[in-house]
Enzyme design. Sequence first.
Site, PDB file in Angstrom:
ATOM      1  N   THR A 197     -53.463   3.792 -57.136  1.00 50.52           N
ATOM      2  CA  THR A 197     -52.069   3.620 -57.554  1.00 50.52           C
ATOM      3  C   THR A 197     -51.213   3.445 -56.301  1.00 50.52           C
ATOM      4  OG1 THR A 197     -51.351   5.944 -57.486  1.00 50.52           O
ATOM      5  CG2 THR A 197     -52.492   5.195 -59.498  1.00 50.52           C
ATOM      6  N   GLY A 198     -50.026   2.890 -56.499  1.00 49.64           N
ATOM      7  CA  GLY A 198     -49.154   2.654 -55.342  1.00 49.64           C
ATOM      8  C   GLY A 198     -49.751   1.631 -54.395  1.00 49.64           C
ATOM      9  N   ALA A 199     -50.627   0.776 -54.942  1.00 53.28           N
ATOM     10  CA  ALA A 199     -51.352  -0.164 -54.081  1.00 53.28           C
ATOM     11  C   ALA A 199     -50.448  -1.266 -53.552  1.00 53.28           C
ATOM     12  CB  ALA A 199     -52.539  -0.763 -54.834  1.00 53.28           C
ATOM     13  N   GLY A 212     -47.207   0.770 -48.747  1.00 54.35           N
ATOM     14  CA  GLY A 212     -47.815   0.783 -47.414  1.00 54.35           C
ATOM     15  C   GLY A 212     -49.132   1.522 -47.389  1.00 54.35           C
ATOM     16  N   TYR A 223     -32.559  14.823 -52.450  1.00 61.44           N
ATOM     17  CA  TYR A 223     -33.937  14.406 -52.160  1.00 61.44           C
ATOM     18  C   TYR A 223     -34.673  15.434 -51.320  1.00 61.44           C
ATOM     19  CZ  TYR A 223     -31.589  12.405 -48.047  1.00 61.44           C
ATOM     20  OH  TYR A 223     -30.842  12.205 -46.928  1.00 61.44           O
TER      21      TYR A 223
HETATM   22  N1  LIG Z   1     -44.290   7.604 -45.956  1.00 62.95           N
HETATM   23  C1  LIG Z   1     -44.556   8.828 -45.509  1.00 62.95           C
HETATM   24  O1  LIG Z   1     -44.235   9.165 -44.373  1.00 62.95           O
HETATM   25  C2  LIG Z   1     -45.271   9.812 -46.393  1.00 62.95           C
HETATM   26  C3  LIG Z   1     -45.514  11.131 -45.940  1.00 62.95           C
HETATM   27  C4  LIG Z   1     -46.169  12.020 -46.785  1.00 62.95           C
HETATM   28  C5  LIG Z   1     -46.613  11.609 -48.031  1.00 62.95           C
HETATM   29  N2  LIG Z   1     -46.344  10.333 -48.436  1.00 62.95           N
HETATM   30  C6  LIG Z   1     -46.824   9.928 -49.752  1.00 62.95           C
HETATM   31  O2  LIG Z   1     -47.629   8.786 -49.563  1.00 62.95           O
HETATM   32  C7  LIG Z   1     -47.579   7.960 -50.735  1.00 62.95           C
HETATM   33  C8  LIG Z   1     -47.398   6.511 -50.352  1.00 62.95           C
HETATM   34  O3  LIG Z   1     -46.156   6.376 -49.730  1.00 62.95           O
HETATM   35  P1  LIG Z   1     -45.775   5.110 -48.848  1.00 62.95           P
HETATM   36  O4  LIG Z   1     -45.195   5.652 -47.603  1.00 62.95           O
HETATM   37  O5  LIG Z   1     -46.888   4.138 -48.789  1.00 62.95           O
HETATM   38  O6  LIG Z   1     -44.548   4.531 -49.694  1.00 62.95           O
HETATM   39  P2  LIG Z   1     -44.298   3.115 -50.376  1.00 62.95           P
HETATM   40  O7  LIG Z   1     -44.631   2.013 -49.480  1.00 62.95           O
HETATM   41  O8  LIG Z   1     -42.903   3.213 -50.907  1.00 62.95           O
HETATM   42  O9  LIG Z   1     -45.310   3.123 -51.572  1.00 62.95           O
HETATM   43  C9  LIG Z   1     -45.078   3.802 -52.769  1.00 62.95           C
HETATM   44  C10 LIG Z   1     -45.787   3.059 -53.853  1.00 62.95           C
HETATM   45  O10 LIG Z   1     -45.582   3.767 -55.088  1.00 62.95           O
HETATM   46  C11 LIG Z   1     -45.278   2.808 -56.069  1.00 62.95           C
HETATM   47  N3  LIG Z   1     -44.500   3.368 -57.171  1.00 62.95           N
HETATM   48  C12 LIG Z   1     -43.374   4.098 -57.122  1.00 62.95           C
HETATM   49  N4  LIG Z   1     -42.940   4.351 -58.368  1.00 62.95           N
HETATM   50  C13 LIG Z   1     -43.819   3.757 -59.215  1.00 62.95           C
HETATM   51  C14 LIG Z   1     -43.908   3.655 -60.618  1.00 62.95           C
HETATM   52  N5  LIG Z   1     -42.999   4.215 -61.432  1.00 62.95           N
HETATM   53  N6  LIG Z   1     -44.941   2.971 -61.144  1.00 62.95           N
HETATM   54  C15 LIG Z   1     -45.863   2.406 -60.366  1.00 62.95           C
HETATM   55  N7  LIG Z   1     -45.836   2.457 -59.025  1.00 62.95           N
HETATM   56  C16 LIG Z   1     -44.822   3.124 -58.464  1.00 62.95           C
HETATM   57  C17 LIG Z   1     -44.445   1.769 -55.340  1.00 62.95           C
HETATM   58  O11 LIG Z   1     -44.378   0.580 -56.100  1.00 62.95           O
HETATM   59  P3  LIG Z   1     -43.119  -0.420 -55.916  1.00 62.95           P
HETATM   60  O12 LIG Z   1     -43.248  -0.940 -54.530  1.00 62.95           O
HETATM   61  O13 LIG Z   1     -43.291  -1.425 -56.986  1.00 62.95           O
HETATM   62  O14 LIG Z   1     -41.892   0.440 -56.070  1.00 62.95           O
HETATM   63  C18 LIG Z   1     -45.259   1.632 -54.070  1.00 62.95           C
HETATM   64  O15 LIG Z   1     -46.350   0.767 -54.288  1.00 62.95           O
HETATM   65  C19 LIG Z   1     -46.478   8.530 -51.611  1.00 62.95           C
HETATM   66  O16 LIG Z   1     -47.054   9.208 -52.700  1.00 62.95           O
HETATM   67  C20 LIG Z   1     -45.740   9.496 -50.706  1.00 62.95           C
HETATM   68  O17 LIG Z   1     -45.224  10.592 -51.439  1.00 62.95           O
HETATM   69  C21 LIG Z   1     -45.722   9.429 -47.644  1.00 62.95           C
END
Ligand SMILES: NC(=O)c1ccc[n+]([C@@H]2O[C@H](COP(=O)([O-])OP(=O)(O)OC[C@H]3O[C@@H](n4cnc5c(N)ncnc54)[C@H](OP(=O)(O)O)[C@@H]3O)[C@@H](O)[C@H]2O)c1
Length: 282
Positions: free
Chosen positions: A9-11, A14, A165
């Site tokens: 999921t979230g593919a 990033g 947030y």
């Molecule tokens: N970034 C950080 O520093 C960090 C640190 C700790 C943990 N995390 C965790 O790592 C994970 C990935 O984060 P990331 O940094 O890669 O962020 P990202 O690029 O914003 O990726 C998040 C993904 O989740 C998808 N998503 C959000 N809401 C959704 C929904 N209702 N249905 C389907 N898909 C949905 C987004 O899809 P859309 O693009 O279509 O919205 C996107 O593909 C998250 O779970 C986050 O909590 C991140």
Amino acid sequence: MDGTVALVTGAAGGLGGAVASGLAREGALVVVAGRSTTRASEAMAGIRRLVPGAKLEPLVCDLSDQSSIHAAAADFLSRHDRLDVLVNAAGVFRKERQVTRDGIELTFATNVMAYFLLTNLLLDALTHRAAAPPSNSRIVNIASRYGNVRLNFDDLQTAGGKYSYLRSTPPTMLARVLLTQEFAERLRGSGVVANAAHPGLVKNTTLLQDVGGPFRWITNTFGAPAEKAADTPLWLATSRETTGVSGKLWAKRKELPTPGMGSDPEARKRLWDACAHLAGMP
Ligand SMILES: NC(=O)c1ccc[n+]([C@@H]2O[C@H](COP(=O)([O-])OP(=O)(O)OC[C@H]3O[C@@H](n4cnc5c(N)ncnc54)[C@H](OP(=O)(O)O)[C@@H]3O)[C@@H](O)[C@H]2O)c1
């Protein structure tokens, strides 16, 4: 991983994109979940740019909507009777409080409920695979270090005008750790393992960019590229070293402590029950 089936999921994001690419590079058939047909197609195109010849399938799933999660799980199960790797990586970090069509606060719905519900709905496929030793089926939940955060069981959805947030998102990371532990406990002996991964700060992903302000600067300055942050989730999903390991939180391939509420079995049971109630599950 030739012959194995993975779902990420979230593919389109990033970290999830980097994990999906890594699994595809290993030869797995990767089912690429996106909130819409367009997002799933964009995610697949991104993976194919990095891994030409990747074996990919789209799956449409709006993870903030329980009926969409049910439909996506049914769609997946109509195509596959086995699931070797499930990576829950989708997440949000939102400035404003929003409520989903199920009446659930959006951050809790996406960051916690979706992990709970999708995983539960796919358990038959995960356990089916586990019947073939010696390897495990693996659930990898992206989570985070959560510091001294606690869950407020009287207000899991930050109602009453208290949403911010910073108040609402960190508890969802603790919740992911607790759910991972509870899945591990419930699946003990089934051959399915569940672990959580702390990716660290990830560079240039949309998650923190959305919030803007200092977060944009912090993530772009100090974050690691998604490919690097994906190393530990991929290691948990694929390595022989992690066969049989379950119920832990990991960063940089090392086990992290789970202080405070993260070591409280009562807390994880209470959270499970609260999620089951919100999902209408027994
Ligand atoms: N970034 C950080 O520093 C960090 C640190 C700790 C943990 N995390 C965790 O790592 C994970 C990935 O984060 P990331 O940094 O890669 O962020 P990202 O690029 O914003 O990726 C998040 C993904 O989740 C998808 N998503 C959000 N809401 C959704 C929904 N209702 N249905 C389907 N898909 C949905 C987004 O899809 P859309 O693009 O279509 O919205 C996107 O593909 C998250 O779970 C986050 O909590 C991140």
